[in-house]
Scaffold this active site. Structure first.
Site, PDB file in Angstrom:
ATOM      1  N   VAL A  82       0.835  -1.201   0.000  1.00 31.65           N
ATOM      2  CA  VAL A  82       0.000   0.000   0.000  1.00 31.65           C
ATOM      3  C   VAL A  82       0.873   1.256   0.000  1.00 31.65           C
ATOM      4  O   VAL A  82       2.016   1.231   0.457  1.00 31.65           O
ATOM      5  CB  VAL A  82      -0.934   0.027   1.227  1.00 31.65           C
ATOM      6  CG1 VAL A  82      -1.920  -1.132   1.164  1.00 31.65           C
ATOM      7  CG2 VAL A  82      -0.148  -0.048   2.538  1.00 31.65           C
ATOM      8  N   HIS A  83       0.292   2.357  -0.506  1.00 31.97           N
ATOM      9  CA  HIS A  83       1.047   3.613  -0.499  1.00 31.97           C
ATOM     10  C   HIS A  83       0.180   4.854  -0.292  1.00 31.97           C
ATOM     11  O   HIS A  83       0.705   5.926  -0.009  1.00 31.97           O
ATOM     12  CB  HIS A  83       1.851   3.763  -1.794  1.00 31.97           C
ATOM     13  CG  HIS A  83       1.022   4.032  -3.016  1.00 31.97           C
ATOM     14  ND1 HIS A  83       0.315   3.044  -3.659  1.00 31.97           N
ATOM     15  CD2 HIS A  83       0.781   5.172  -3.694  1.00 31.97           C
ATOM     16  CE1 HIS A  83      -0.318   3.557  -4.700  1.00 31.97           C
ATOM     17  NE2 HIS A  83      -0.066   4.853  -4.736  1.00 31.97           N
TER      18      HIS A  83
ATOM     19  N   ASP B 150       4.884   1.558   1.173  1.00 34.46           N
ATOM     20  CA  ASP B 150       5.864   2.105   0.234  1.00 34.46           C
ATOM     21  C   ASP B 150       6.702   3.193   0.910  1.00 34.46           C
ATOM     22  O   ASP B 150       6.172   4.029   1.655  1.00 34.46           O
ATOM     23  CB  ASP B 150       5.091   2.698  -0.957  1.00 34.46           C
ATOM     24  CG  ASP B 150       5.969   2.930  -2.173  1.00 34.46           C
ATOM     25  OD1 ASP B 150       7.101   3.422  -2.008  1.00 34.46           O
ATOM     26  OD2 ASP B 150       5.516   2.634  -3.293  1.00 34.46           O
TER      27      ASP B 150
ATOM     28  N   ARG C  27      10.054  -7.047 -23.165  1.00 38.86           N
ATOM     29  CA  ARG C  27      10.217  -6.815 -21.731  1.00 38.86           C
ATOM     30  C   ARG C  27      11.290  -7.702 -21.113  1.00 38.86           C
ATOM     31  O   ARG C  27      11.914  -7.329 -20.110  1.00 38.86           O
ATOM     32  CB  ARG C  27       8.891  -7.061 -21.014  1.00 38.86           C
ATOM     33  CG  ARG C  27       7.777  -6.113 -21.421  1.00 38.86           C
ATOM     34  CD  ARG C  27       6.534  -6.390 -20.616  1.00 38.86           C
ATOM     35  NE  ARG C  27       5.463  -5.435 -20.894  1.00 38.86           N
ATOM     36  CZ  ARG C  27       4.356  -5.333 -20.200  1.00 38.86           C
ATOM     37  NH1 ARG C  27       4.156  -6.152 -19.157  1.00 38.86           N
ATOM     38  NH2 ARG C  27       3.443  -4.450 -20.513  1.00 38.86           N
TER      39      ARG C  27
ATOM     40  N   GLU D 268       4.987  -9.340 -13.926  1.00 34.67           N
ATOM     41  CA  GLU D 268       4.057  -9.877 -14.908  1.00 34.67           C
ATOM     42  C   GLU D 268       4.593 -11.098 -15.655  1.00 34.67           C
ATOM     43  O   GLU D 268       4.005 -11.524 -16.644  1.00 34.67           O
ATOM     44  CB  GLU D 268       3.629  -8.779 -15.888  1.00 34.67           C
ATOM     45  CG  GLU D 268       2.819  -7.688 -15.211  1.00 34.67           C
ATOM     46  CD  GLU D 268       2.177  -6.721 -16.185  1.00 34.67           C
ATOM     47  OE1 GLU D 268       2.315  -6.925 -17.417  1.00 34.67           O
ATOM     48  OE2 GLU D 268       1.531  -5.763 -15.724  1.00 34.67           O
TER      49      GLU D 268
END
Length: 446
Positions: free
Chosen positions: A137-138, A163, A262, A328
């Protein structure tokens, strides 16, 4: 009367079970009735240089939309909810300052009671199947606290990664909430999370390592972000995970051509951004087939231990650190490695999309459309879009609660407050129904 008295005396266990069921039902009714209020009550608290009203919930302030009607998809209820959502006055009144949580959690017993946290396992089945959560969370403390409350159970364990770039007031608020729960803790090692960078994976790895040392014999690991919300109760999650029979559930497919760059080009971080160096990257270790997936997973304890100890995975982790958006593909690739607990074969026959994986449902804007469209994956978003992702509105709830996923993303109390309130109420009512079911079974067989 004589026969009735003899019956009661001879069946003390039945009487005790009936009393237990009654007390549990009363307790849960209290949870439901106190669980959904939007507004400010008459009690004021000091918030630094200014004073604001204490935050609680009310079933129908300003004729808050009928959640039952919304879940049935009734047009009038949905229109009322939409009008309420876009009201500037409503948005202003439901916004909770960070300092509220610091003040409110000074008295932990009162905080947990007023916020209706579940402080006891609701069934033996759940108590025997604890879960481990990592939450990254941030911002938006209200979102975080509502998510924690929705998934909280005393037998589970929760690692909260804040964060490094989060504001001091956010960190103080989250720390204050966490301090009220013995099974919730802040990650000891925090990262400055960069979008599409390695730090997002490292935040989960930090929590994984700490969760293994808690002493709780949790069965499955679930990672979340602050704008997720459950679609299932804890009992429903437990049963869904039991049905996996030791398997993991996550997106894992052949990587599409448009994403291969990527993992074929070297990247590095510059002032909080990812920049391509343009240099070709060496092949993956052990000639592992790189798969496509996402950051969110449901995995066994054995999978987590392998991630931290298996030399093949450690080599893959080291290789992945300078790639773009490693979250990912990393988990999706590990999921297809032989010998990893809960994994599947690398063959394309075992590919699993995010739509079919249990972990999390996300509505991507470019996959939305009417049911008659052959290209549409899901119906149009009824809320708003942020960076191509649907922030669910009230009109999405009827569709959402029918899905098999355990969680969905995104929810936002600032933008679509009614949706999250009604989903919260829906889940509480399901908890009550399940508790009654468990007690009926208990009373029958005692």
């Amino acid at each position: 009367m004589r026969h009735r008295k003899i019956f009661c005396l001879k069946r003390p266990f039945l009487l005790a079970a009936l009393l237990a069921a009654l007390l549990a039902a009363i307790c849960m009714l209290s949870l439901i009735n106190g669980g959904l209020k939007v507004g400010w009550n008459p009690t004021s608290i000091s918030l630094g240089r200014y004073t604001r009203l204490d935050y609680e919930y009310d079933d129908s302030p300003e004729k808050l939309s009928n959640c039952s009607a919304i879940l049935w998809g009734e047009r009038e209820a949905l229109e009322q909810a939409k009008l309420l959502t876009v009201s500037k006055d409503f948005r202003k009144r439901i916004r909770v300052p960070d300092q509220f949580y610091v003040n409110a959690s000074k008295d932990c017993r009162k905080f947990k009671s007023s916020r209706k946290y579940l402080t006891f396992p609701l069934s033996q089945e759940e108590e025997d199947f604890p879960l481990a959560y990592a939450m990254v969370v941030h911002h938006k403390v209200q979102n975080f606290e509502r998510l924690l409350r929705a998934i909280y159970a005393p037998q589970n364990v929760y690692c909260i990664h804040v964060d490094l770039k989060a504001s001091p007031s956010f960190l103080a608020a989250v720390s204050a909430v966490v301090s009220c729960f013995p099974n919730v803790f802040l990650a000891g090692r925090r990262e400055r999370v960069v979008y599409a960078g390695w730090s997002r994976v490292q935040a989960d790895l930090n929590c994984m390592a700490e969760l293994l040392t808690t002493g709780v014999a949790w069965r499955y690991f679930i990672n979340l972000c602050g704008q997720d919300f459950p679609l299932k109760t804890n009992l429903e999650m437990v049963r869904a995970l039991q049905a996996l029979n030791g398997a993991n559930s996550m997106e894992s497919e052949k990587i599409p051509k448009e994403k291969r760059w990527r993992v074929e080009r070297v990247h590095h971080e510059v002032d909080g951004h990812i920049q391509a160096l343009g240099t070709a990257k060496e092949s993956p270790p052990f000639q592992l087939p790189i798969m496509s997936g996402n950051a969110y997973i449901l995995v066994t304890r054995g999978f987590v231990r392998s991630v931290l100890e298996d030399q093949r995975i450690l080599a893959l982790i080291d290789w992945a650190k300078d790639t773009y958006s490693p979250d990912e593909f990393l988990w999706a690739t590990i999921q297809r490695m032989p010998g990893v607990p809960g994994s599947t074969w690398a063959s394309s026959k075992y590919d699993l999309s995010d739509v079919n994986a249990l972990a999390k449902l996300v509505k991507w804007q470019w996959h939305e459309g009417e049911q008659s469209s052959t290209d549409a994956v899901y119906p149009p978003c009824q809320g708003i879009h942020i960076r191509g992702i649907c922030v669910y509105g009230s009109g999405d709830l009827q569709w959402l609660v029918k899905q098999r996923h355990l969680f969905a993303n995104k929810f936002d109390t600032d933008e679509e407050a009614v949706a999250i309130y009604c989903l919260e109420k829906y889940l509480r009512q399901r908890v009550l129904a399940q508790l009654q079911e468990v007690n009926v079974w208990y009373s029958t067989f005692m």
